[in-house]
Scaffold this motif. Structure first.
Motif, PDB file in Angstrom:
ATOM      1  N   TRP A 169      -3.671 -16.062  -1.362  1.00  0.00           N
ATOM      2  CA  TRP A 169      -3.039 -15.050  -2.196  1.00  0.00           C
ATOM      3  C   TRP A 169      -3.819 -13.759  -2.379  1.00  0.00           C
ATOM      4  O   TRP A 169      -3.238 -12.761  -2.806  1.00  0.00           O
ATOM      5  N   LYS A 170      -5.115 -13.762  -2.106  1.00  0.00           N
ATOM      6  CA  LYS A 170      -5.892 -12.539  -2.300  1.00  0.00           C
ATOM      7  C   LYS A 170      -5.861 -11.688  -1.036  1.00  0.00           C
ATOM      8  O   LYS A 170      -6.202 -12.145   0.059  1.00  0.00           O
ATOM      9  N   GLY A 171      -5.466 -10.437  -1.196  1.00  0.00           N
ATOM     10  CA  GLY A 171      -5.353  -9.555  -0.044  1.00  0.00           C
ATOM     11  C   GLY A 171      -4.018  -9.756   0.664  1.00  0.00           C
ATOM     12  O   GLY A 171      -3.182 -10.559   0.258  1.00  0.00           O
ATOM     13  N   THR A 172      -3.814  -9.044   1.736  1.00  0.00           N
ATOM     14  CA  THR A 172      -2.535  -9.106   2.458  1.00  0.00           C
ATOM     15  C   THR A 172      -2.686  -9.984   3.698  1.00  0.00           C
ATOM     16  O   THR A 172      -2.636  -9.508   4.830  1.00  0.00           O
ATOM     17  N   HIS A 173      -2.897 -11.274   3.464  1.00  0.00           N
ATOM     18  CA  HIS A 173      -3.093 -12.201   4.574  1.00  0.00           C
ATOM     19  C   HIS A 173      -1.916 -13.145   4.766  1.00  0.00           C
ATOM     20  O   HIS A 173      -1.783 -13.753   5.830  1.00  0.00           O
ATOM     21  N   ALA A 174      -1.085 -13.299   3.731  1.00  0.00           N
ATOM     22  CA  ALA A 174      -0.007 -14.278   3.805  1.00  0.00           C
ATOM     23  C   ALA A 174       1.167 -13.831   2.943  1.00  0.00           C
ATOM     24  O   ALA A 174       1.025 -12.953   2.082  1.00  0.00           O
ATOM     25  N   PHE A 175       2.298 -14.426   3.200  1.00  0.00           N
ATOM     26  CA  PHE A 175       3.462 -14.214   2.343  1.00  0.00           C
ATOM     27  C   PHE A 175       4.228 -15.530   2.255  1.00  0.00           C
ATOM     28  O   PHE A 175       4.071 -16.415   3.104  1.00  0.00           O
ATOM     29  N   GLU A 176       5.032 -15.666   1.232  1.00  0.00           N
ATOM     30  CA  GLU A 176       5.839 -16.863   1.058  1.00  0.00           C
ATOM     31  C   GLU A 176       7.278 -16.557   1.457  1.00  0.00           C
ATOM     32  O   GLU A 176       7.841 -15.540   1.052  1.00  0.00           O
ATOM     33  N   TYR A 177       7.846 -17.456   2.257  1.00  0.00           N
ATOM     34  CA  TYR A 177       9.236 -17.251   2.666  1.00  0.00           C
ATOM     35  C   TYR A 177       9.824 -18.586   3.109  1.00  0.00           C
ATOM     36  O   TYR A 177       9.127 -19.607   3.182  1.00  0.00           O
ATOM     37  N   TRP A 178      11.129 -18.557   3.420  1.00  0.00           N
ATOM     38  CA  TRP A 178      11.825 -19.759   3.847  1.00  0.00           C
ATOM     39  C   TRP A 178      11.608 -19.973   5.334  1.00  0.00           C
ATOM     40  O   TRP A 178      12.075 -19.211   6.161  1.00  0.00           O
ATOM     41  N   SER A 179      10.886 -21.026   5.660  1.00  0.00           N
ATOM     42  CA  SER A 179      10.603 -21.395   7.044  1.00  0.00           C
ATOM     43  C   SER A 179      11.036 -22.845   7.204  1.00  0.00           C
ATOM     44  O   SER A 179      12.231 -23.126   7.164  1.00  0.00           O
ATOM     45  N   HIS A 180      10.095 -23.786   7.355  1.00  0.00           N
ATOM     46  CA  HIS A 180      10.463 -25.202   7.354  1.00  0.00           C
ATOM     47  C   HIS A 180      11.095 -25.573   6.010  1.00  0.00           C
ATOM     48  O   HIS A 180      12.017 -26.364   5.928  1.00  0.00           O
ATOM     49  N   ALA A 240      10.200 -23.801   1.682  1.00  0.00           N
ATOM     50  CA  ALA A 240       9.402 -22.714   1.110  1.00  0.00           C
ATOM     51  C   ALA A 240       7.982 -22.875   1.637  1.00  0.00           C
ATOM     52  O   ALA A 240       7.338 -23.897   1.400  1.00  0.00           O
ATOM     53  N   CYS A 241       7.512 -21.887   2.369  1.00  0.00           N
ATOM     54  CA  CYS A 241       6.226 -22.005   3.058  1.00  0.00           C
ATOM     55  C   CYS A 241       5.370 -20.765   2.850  1.00  0.00           C
ATOM     56  O   CYS A 241       5.886 -19.656   2.652  1.00  0.00           O
ATOM     57  N   ILE A 242       4.062 -20.960   2.928  1.00  0.00           N
ATOM     58  CA  ILE A 242       3.130 -19.849   3.079  1.00  0.00           C
ATOM     59  C   ILE A 242       3.029 -19.562   4.567  1.00  0.00           C
ATOM     60  O   ILE A 242       2.848 -20.488   5.374  1.00  0.00           O
ATOM     61  N   LEU A 243       3.152 -18.284   4.933  1.00  0.00           N
ATOM     62  CA  LEU A 243       3.177 -17.870   6.330  1.00  0.00           C
ATOM     63  C   LEU A 243       2.155 -16.770   6.572  1.00  0.00           C
ATOM     64  O   LEU A 243       1.887 -15.967   5.676  1.00  0.00           O
ATOM     65  N   PRO A 244       1.575 -16.701   7.756  1.00  0.00           N
ATOM     66  CA  PRO A 244       0.661 -15.598   8.062  1.00  0.00           C
ATOM     67  C   PRO A 244       1.392 -14.269   7.976  1.00  0.00           C
ATOM     68  O   PRO A 244       2.513 -14.141   8.472  1.00  0.00           O
ATOM     69  N   ILE A 245       0.770 -13.270   7.380  1.00  0.00           N
ATOM     70  CA  ILE A 245       1.431 -11.983   7.179  1.00  0.00           C
ATOM     71  C   ILE A 245       1.845 -11.350   8.504  1.00  0.00           C
ATOM     72  O   ILE A 245       2.834 -10.603   8.569  1.00  0.00           O
ATOM     73  N   GLU A 246       1.133 -11.689   9.583  1.00  0.00           N
ATOM     74  CA  GLU A 246       1.471 -11.119  10.892  1.00  0.00           C
ATOM     75  C   GLU A 246       2.871 -11.513  11.354  1.00  0.00           C
ATOM     76  O   GLU A 246       3.450 -10.858  12.235  1.00  0.00           O
ATOM     77  N   GLU A 247       3.404 -12.577  10.764  1.00  0.00           N
ATOM     78  CA  GLU A 247       4.721 -13.044  11.198  1.00  0.00           C
ATOM     79  C   GLU A 247       5.874 -12.420  10.413  1.00  0.00           C
ATOM     80  O   GLU A 247       7.038 -12.754  10.654  1.00  0.00           O
ATOM     81  N   TRP A 248       5.577 -11.535   9.467  1.00  0.00           N
ATOM     82  CA  TRP A 248       6.645 -10.894   8.698  1.00  0.00           C
ATOM     83  C   TRP A 248       7.744 -10.308   9.604  1.00  0.00           C
ATOM     84  O   TRP A 248       8.934 -10.561   9.378  1.00  0.00           O
ATOM     85  N   PRO A 249       7.403  -9.543  10.645  1.00  0.00           N
ATOM     86  CA  PRO A 249       8.472  -8.952  11.467  1.00  0.00           C
ATOM     87  C   PRO A 249       9.355  -9.996  12.144  1.00  0.00           C
ATOM     88  O   PRO A 249      10.519  -9.725  12.436  1.00  0.00           O
ATOM     89  N   HIS A 250       8.804 -11.202  12.390  1.00  0.00           N
ATOM     90  CA  HIS A 250       9.550 -12.197  13.150  1.00  0.00           C
ATOM     91  C   HIS A 250      10.522 -13.003  12.298  1.00  0.00           C
ATOM     92  O   HIS A 250      11.273 -13.824  12.833  1.00  0.00           O
ATOM     93  N   PHE A 251      10.534 -12.754  10.995  1.00  0.00           N
ATOM     94  CA  PHE A 251      11.541 -13.367  10.133  1.00  0.00           C
ATOM     95  C   PHE A 251      12.649 -12.379   9.784  1.00  0.00           C
ATOM     96  O   PHE A 251      13.477 -12.642   8.915  1.00  0.00           O
ATOM     97  N   ALA A 252      12.692 -11.253  10.528  1.00  0.00           N
ATOM     98  CA  ALA A 252      13.766 -10.273  10.327  1.00  0.00           C
ATOM     99  C   ALA A 252      15.134 -10.896  10.579  1.00  0.00           C
ATOM    100  O   ALA A 252      16.110 -10.580   9.888  1.00  0.00           O
ATOM    101  N   PHE A 253      15.223 -11.807  11.550  1.00  0.00           N
ATOM    102  CA  PHE A 253      16.517 -12.427  11.856  1.00  0.00           C
ATOM    103  C   PHE A 253      17.040 -13.204  10.645  1.00  0.00           C
ATOM    104  O   PHE A 253      18.252 -13.232  10.402  1.00  0.00           O
TER     105      PHE A 253
END
Length: 391
Positions: free
Chosen positions: A79-90, A92-105
Motif C-alpha cells: 500500500w505504500k507508494g504506487t506499486h499496487a492497486f486493488e481490482y477485480w481479477s481472480h 478482489a485482488c492486489i495487482l501490480p500497478i504496471e498491469e493497470w492498462p491491461h484491465f482496461a477491457f
C-alpha cells in the motif's frame, strides 16, 4: 474452442507439478531481494479475503514463499507508494500497478454494463467524485456511510457510487484501513504513464493470458481462464498469439499450454514447507489442485458447522512439493491452536509439525496446542515432534 496446434512437448505429471511449483515460487531459492513486491509481480495477483484466523490471506501468500516476513512489512509493500492497486481479477485482488492498462477491457465492460443489482441514486456518483477530489483519500464511512442497515449487502447510495467508480476506474482503493477500503481518484493514485485505457480488448487479453501462463507454469484452458477470471472464449481468441506454447501432460486428458521459459530448464531446488491459505493461487482452483496434487480441497468457512469435514479455515500443508495434510488453526492469546489436523500418513508428521512451529513463531505465538487429529494414533507423534522443535 480454438483448434490447437500439435504439441511438440510432452510432460510427465511429475514434471508438470514441479513446473507449477517453481512458477508459483515454491521450488528453488525465493527472490528475497524482491521481497513482497517481488512475490506480487511474480504471481500477478494476490487474492484478498475478509477471513483472518492465523492472518489475512494476502499476508499468508508472501509468508508461504519468503518465510517470516514482518506483517507490517507486507502491508507497507502493498500500500505504500504506487506499486499496487486493488481490482477485480481472480476475485478482489492486489495487482501490480504496471498491469493497470491491461484491465482496461474490464473497466470498459463495467461501464457498458446495462443492469446493476444496486440502483444508484441520482447525483450520488458525481458527489462522491467531487468529495474525493476536494478532501483526498476517504473510506466509504467518511464519504457518508457504507450501509443503510446492518445487512451485509444493504449498501448506502454512497457505497454503491464509490464501488461503481472503482469498477469504472475513476477511483482506486489505495489502502485497506481496518479492512475498510480507502478510496482516492485514479488520477492521483496511478502514475500518469499508466493512467489510460488505450489498449484494445485483444491486447489486454493477450497480456493477461500470457501472465496467467507464466504464473501457472503450465495449465489447461480452464486454468488459464480462471487465473484472472476470463471467459473461455476470451482465452481462445488470443492464446495462439500470447507466447504460450501447447504441451501435452500425462494424465490431464485435455490440452495444455506452458510458459516457454518454464520449459527451458528442469525445475530444481529447495522445496518450501509451509501452511497455505485456501486462497493461495497455488490451490485456489479446486479442479487444478486435484489434477496436479491428487488433493481434494474445499474451503468450509461458509459450510454449516455440523457439515464441515476438515474445519472452518483448513489450510493445506505443502512439503516436498506435495500437499501432505491440513490444519484448521485458531489463536488463543499466544497459543496457536491446531483445532483439527489431517495427516497423509506417518511420514507427514515432521512436515506438519515444522509448518505449525514456523507459523506460530511468525504470528508471535510461543506455544502450539494440538486438539484433534483425524488419525488419533498420529496425535502423539505430532505433539512429540512439536516439543522437539520448540526445545
Amino acid at each position: 474452442m480454438t483448434t490447437l496446434p500439435r504439441s511438440a512437448t510432452e510432460l510427465s505429471a511429475d514434471e508438470a507439478r514441479r513446473i507449477a511449483l517453481r512458477a508459483q515460487g515454491f521450488l528453488g531459492a525465493p527472490d528475497r531481494r524482491g521481497g513482497v513486491r517481488g512475490v506480487l509481480r511474480h504471481l500477478g495477483a494476490v487474492q484478498l479475503d475478509t477471513i483472518s484466523v492465523l492472518a489475512r490471506s494476502h499476508e499468508l501468500v508472501p509468508y508461504a514463499r519468503l518465510g517470516a516476513v514482518g506483517r507490517k512489512t507486507v502491508e507497507s509493500a502493498y500500500w505504500k507508494g504506487t506499486h499496487a492497486f486493488e481490482y477485480w481479477s481472480h476475485a478482489a485482488c492486489i495487482l501490480p500497478i504496471e498491469e493497470w492498462p491491461h484491465f482496461a477491457f474490464r473497466r470498459r465492460a463495467y461501464r457498458n454494463r446495462p443492469h446493476w443489482n444496486h440502483p444508484l441514486p441520482d447525483g450520488t456518483y458525481d458527489q462522491v467524485v467531487k468529495q474525493l477530489r476536494s478532501e483526498g483519500p476517504l473510506t466509504a464511512t467518511e464519504l457518508g456511510g457504507a450501509k443503510k442497515t446492518s445487512e451485509w449487502w444493504d449498501w448506502s447510495g454512497t457505497k454503491i457510487a464509490v464501488e461503481r467508480a472503482l469498477m469504472y476506474g475513476e477511483v482506486v482503493c489505495v489502502e485497506r484501513r481496518g479492512w475498510k477500503r480507502v478510496y482516492d481518484l485514479a488520477e492521483r493514485a496511478v502514475p500518469q504513464s499508466l493512467l489510460h485505457d488505450d489498449l484494445d480488448d485483444a491486447e489486454c487479453l493477450r497480456r493477461l493470458v500470457r501472465l496467467a501462463g507464466q504464473s501457472l507454469g503450465v495449465g489447461t484452458r480452464a486454468d488459464i481462464a480462471d487465473y484472472h477470471r476470463l471467459k473461455g472464449e476470451q482465452v481462445d481468441a488470443v492464446i495462439a498469439d500470447s507466447g504460450l506454447v501447447p504441451v501435452t501432460v500425462e494424465g490431464w486428458g485435455r490440452p495444455a499450454w506452458a510458459d516457454p521459459a518454464a520449459l527451458e530448464t528442469p525445475p530444481r531446488g529447495r522445496h518450501r514447507t509451509t501452511l497455505l491459505s485456501p486462497f493461495d493461487s497455488l490451490v485456489w482452483e479446486r479442479a487444478r489442485t486435484e489434477r496436479i496434487f491428487g488433493f481434494s480441497h474445499r474451503l468450509e468457512a461458509y459450510v454449516p458447522k455440523q457439515k464441515r469435514v476438515h474445519g472452518y479455515f483448513a489450510m493445506p500443508v505443502l512439503a516436498g512439493g506435495r500437499l501432505v495434510g491440513r490444519v484448521d488453526p485458531a489463536r488463543e492469546g499466544r497459543t496457536l491452536v491446531a483445532k483439527q489436523v489431517t495427516l497423509d500418513g506417518p511420514r507427514a508428521v515432521p512436515a506438519v509439525a515444522q509448518a505449525l512451529a514456523e507459523a506460530a513463531s511468525w504470528v508471535d505465538c510461543t506455544d502450539v496446542r494440538v486438539e484433534r487429529v483425524d488419525a488419533p494414533d498420529l496425535r502423539g507423534p505430532l505433539v512429540k515432534e512439536l516439543a522437539r522443535l520448540s526445545a
